[in-house]
Design a protein around this motif. Structure first.
Motif, PDB file in Angstrom:
ATOM      1  N   VAL A  19       0.857  -1.194   0.094  1.00 36.99           N
ATOM      2  CA  VAL A  19       0.053   0.113   0.073  1.00 36.99           C
ATOM      3  C   VAL A  19       0.813   1.314  -0.027  1.00 36.99           C
ATOM      4  CG1 VAL A  19      -1.742   1.166   1.341  1.00 36.99           C
ATOM      5  CG2 VAL A  19      -1.972  -1.399   1.038  1.00 36.99           C
ATOM      6  N   ASP A  20       1.686   1.277   0.992  1.00 36.53           N
ATOM      7  CA  ASP A  20       2.686   2.408   1.395  1.00 36.53           C
ATOM      8  C   ASP A  20       4.098   2.499   0.605  1.00 36.53           C
ATOM      9  OD1 ASP A  20       0.354   3.938   2.360  1.00 36.53           O
ATOM     10  OD2 ASP A  20       0.731   2.767   4.133  1.00 36.53           O
ATOM     11  N   GLU A  22     -15.103 -11.460  -5.060  1.00 36.12           N
ATOM     12  CA  GLU A  22     -13.962 -12.003  -4.303  1.00 36.12           C
ATOM     13  C   GLU A  22     -12.710 -11.335  -4.612  1.00 36.12           C
ATOM     14  OE1 GLU A  22     -13.279 -16.431  -4.364  1.00 36.12           O
ATOM     15  OE2 GLU A  22     -15.663 -16.624  -4.481  1.00 36.12           O
ATOM     16  N   ARG A  23     -12.330 -11.197  -5.759  1.00 36.82           N
ATOM     17  CA  ARG A  23     -11.386 -10.165  -5.863  1.00 36.82           C
ATOM     18  C   ARG A  23     -11.216  -8.921  -5.236  1.00 36.82           C
ATOM     19  NH1 ARG A  23      -8.832 -10.639 -12.201  1.00 36.82           N
ATOM     20  NH2 ARG A  23      -8.721 -13.110 -11.992  1.00 36.82           N
ATOM     21  N   ALA A  24     -12.217  -8.164  -5.449  1.00 31.36           N
ATOM     22  CA  ALA A  24     -12.506  -6.782  -4.875  1.00 31.36           C
ATOM     23  C   ALA A  24     -12.371  -6.944  -3.365  1.00 31.36           C
ATOM     24  CB  ALA A  24     -13.818  -6.214  -5.202  1.00 31.36           C
ATOM     25  N   LEU A  52      -8.721  -7.693  -2.153  1.00 28.40           N
ATOM     26  CA  LEU A  52      -7.919  -6.348  -2.280  1.00 28.40           C
ATOM     27  C   LEU A  52      -8.182  -5.427  -0.956  1.00 28.40           C
ATOM     28  CD1 LEU A  52      -7.959  -5.995  -6.225  1.00 28.40           C
ATOM     29  CD2 LEU A  52      -5.996  -6.595  -4.693  1.00 28.40           C
ATOM     30  N   GLU A  53      -9.604  -5.259  -0.923  1.00 28.86           N
ATOM     31  CA  GLU A  53     -10.004  -4.573   0.108  1.00 28.86           C
ATOM     32  C   GLU A  53      -9.487  -4.642   1.316  1.00 28.86           C
ATOM     33  OE1 GLU A  53     -14.157  -2.714   2.088  1.00 28.86           O
ATOM     34  OE2 GLU A  53     -14.233  -4.002   0.266  1.00 28.86           O
ATOM     35  N   GLY A  54      -9.273  -5.892   1.483  1.00 25.69           N
ATOM     36  CA  GLY A  54      -8.865  -6.579   2.907  1.00 25.69           C
ATOM     37  C   GLY A  54      -7.163  -6.195   3.109  1.00 25.69           C
ATOM     38  N   ASP A  65      -7.322  -1.333  -6.445  1.00 25.47           N
ATOM     39  CA  ASP A  65      -7.367  -2.221  -7.728  1.00 25.47           C
ATOM     40  C   ASP A  65      -6.235  -3.145  -7.882  1.00 25.47           C
ATOM     41  OD1 ASP A  65      -5.662  -0.336  -7.903  1.00 25.47           O
ATOM     42  OD2 ASP A  65      -6.835   0.594  -9.423  1.00 25.47           O
ATOM     43  N   THR A  66      -6.208  -3.853  -8.720  1.00 25.57           N
ATOM     44  CA  THR A  66      -4.889  -4.681  -9.110  1.00 25.57           C
ATOM     45  C   THR A  66      -3.860  -4.144  -9.763  1.00 25.57           C
ATOM     46  OG1 THR A  66      -5.869  -5.271 -11.412  1.00 25.57           O
ATOM     47  CG2 THR A  66      -6.663  -6.545  -9.672  1.00 25.57           C
TER      48      THR A  66
END
Length: 366
Positions: A215-216, A254-256, A259-261, A266-267
């Motif tokens: 993320v960072d 499931e992908r979303a 990723l949110e977790g 987005d990918t």
């Protein structure tokens, strides 16, 4: 025009893992040793664009056809590639054939994965690859400059024109800078691209990080960002391991959720595509009808005449006009008929500059 991107980098930085994830295939073997990818593997992936489904829904299209992005996984490079070390000659020849370079840099620590340079330093790794490409370009341009200069002195007008391109290119290469930094007049851009110089390719640095840094980023990615800013290159942060897990999930929901977790919106594929489109100044226009809604990729400076040729040579040969509706107008007025009644459909000629999201219907006669 497609988007053809070569995935390059030193051995064991995650190129093949990323390639497999991006193309959702297992074409490229991932292994903990150099040169596991010997011949370039090529994968085509659909470019995700939410506008396609919206347009198709309004037009009640029977099918939806996206535009495609091509990735080429190229064998790892080592020091001395410009002199033929490792698989250098193949590496260099394969790069000449792509539109842009997606340079994967290892930005994670893992004692279980060896590094050909003995330790993790993405800036050093980038400089190794860039140096090898620059050396190969410098040798090629010096040879070409010498023969062209002799012809120019002999009165060859074409040679004099070529020198106007070769002179600034040679200057930046001798200064240790890539060919893409040379100042080339707009009317000579095509001739410049025809030189097929390795360092003339737009570069996108892809920082391959561990899951915790997805993320960072981390200290490694911050160093790469500083280098990219100085070189006018793009940069994105991707975790090849996360992308591999995402590729195993067929359900978009499931992908979303996955990723949110992880705190991602987005990918990596979506981010690579967006960065690639920006890098190559590409954009998308649409053709919409009851049979199909289709996305098409064109260069940012494309005219209606160019766009017609992208679909079929007959469209371009017999071009009459392009009936054009902006995407927002198409949606706001509920489709083609509504936009037409609202006066939002435009009759554009061959010199019209296509805008991203244009819905176009070509009238032609051959």
């Amino acid at each position: 025009m497609g988007f053809n991107c070569g995935i390059v980098g030193l051995p064991n930085v995650g190129k093949s893992t990323l390639f497999n994830a991006l193309t959702a295939t297992a074409q490229a073997e991932s292994a903990n040793y150099p040169f596991c990818t010997i011949e370039p593997n090529t994968g085509r992936v659909a470019v995700p664009d939410k506008r396609l489904a919206v347009l198709a829904g309004l037009a009640k299209s029977a099918s939806v056809v996206p535009t495609y992005l091509e990735f080429v996984d190229i064998a790892g490079l080592v020091r001395g590639a410009s002199k033929g070390e490792g698989l250098g000659n193949k590496f260099l020849s394969h790069i000449r054939e792509v539109d842009a370079v997606c340079h994967v840099l290892r930005c994670f620590d893992d004692s279980g994965i060896t590094h050909v340079e003995g330790g993790v330093d993405p800036v050093r790794d980038a400089e190794i690859v860039e140096t090898e490409l620059l050396i190969a370009d410098l040798e090629a341009v010096e040879r070409r400059f010498e023969t062209t200069e002799k012809r120019a002195k002999g009165g060859d007008k074409d040679a004099r024109t070529q020198l106007q391109i070769l002179t600034p290119v040679l200057a930046v290469l001798q200064d240790g800078r890539p060919a893409r930094t040379a100042s080339i007049p707009n009317d000579q851009e095509t001739a410049f691209r025809q030189l097929q110089l390795l360092t003339s390719k737009p570069v996108l640095y892809v920082c391959n990080v561990d899951e915790e840094s997805a993320v960072d980023g981390n200290a490694y990615t911050r160093a790469v960002a500083e280098m990219a800013a100085a070189n006018g290159a793009g940069i994105i942060i991707v975790s090849a391991e996360i992308e591999s897990e995402v590729a195993q999930l067929d359900d978009p929901a499931e992908r979303a959720e996955f990723l949110e977790g992880l705190g991602l919106s987005d990918t990596g594929l979506s981010r690579v595509i967006r960065a690639g489109y920006e890098l190559l100044h590409l954009m998308t226009f649409f053709t919409v009808g009851p049979k199909e809604t289709r996305a098409w990729t064109v260069a940012g400076a494309a005219t209606a005449y160019d766009a017609a040729g992208r679909i079929h040579s007959d469209f371009q040969k017999g071009f009459i006009r392009a009936e054009t509706i902006g995407y927002d107008d198409y949606i706001e007025h509920g489709g083609e008929q509504g936009a037409r009644e609202a006066g939002r459909m435009r009759q554009e000629g061959r010199e019209y500059k296509v805008k991203d999201g244009d819905v176009m219907l070509f009238r032609f006669n051959v």
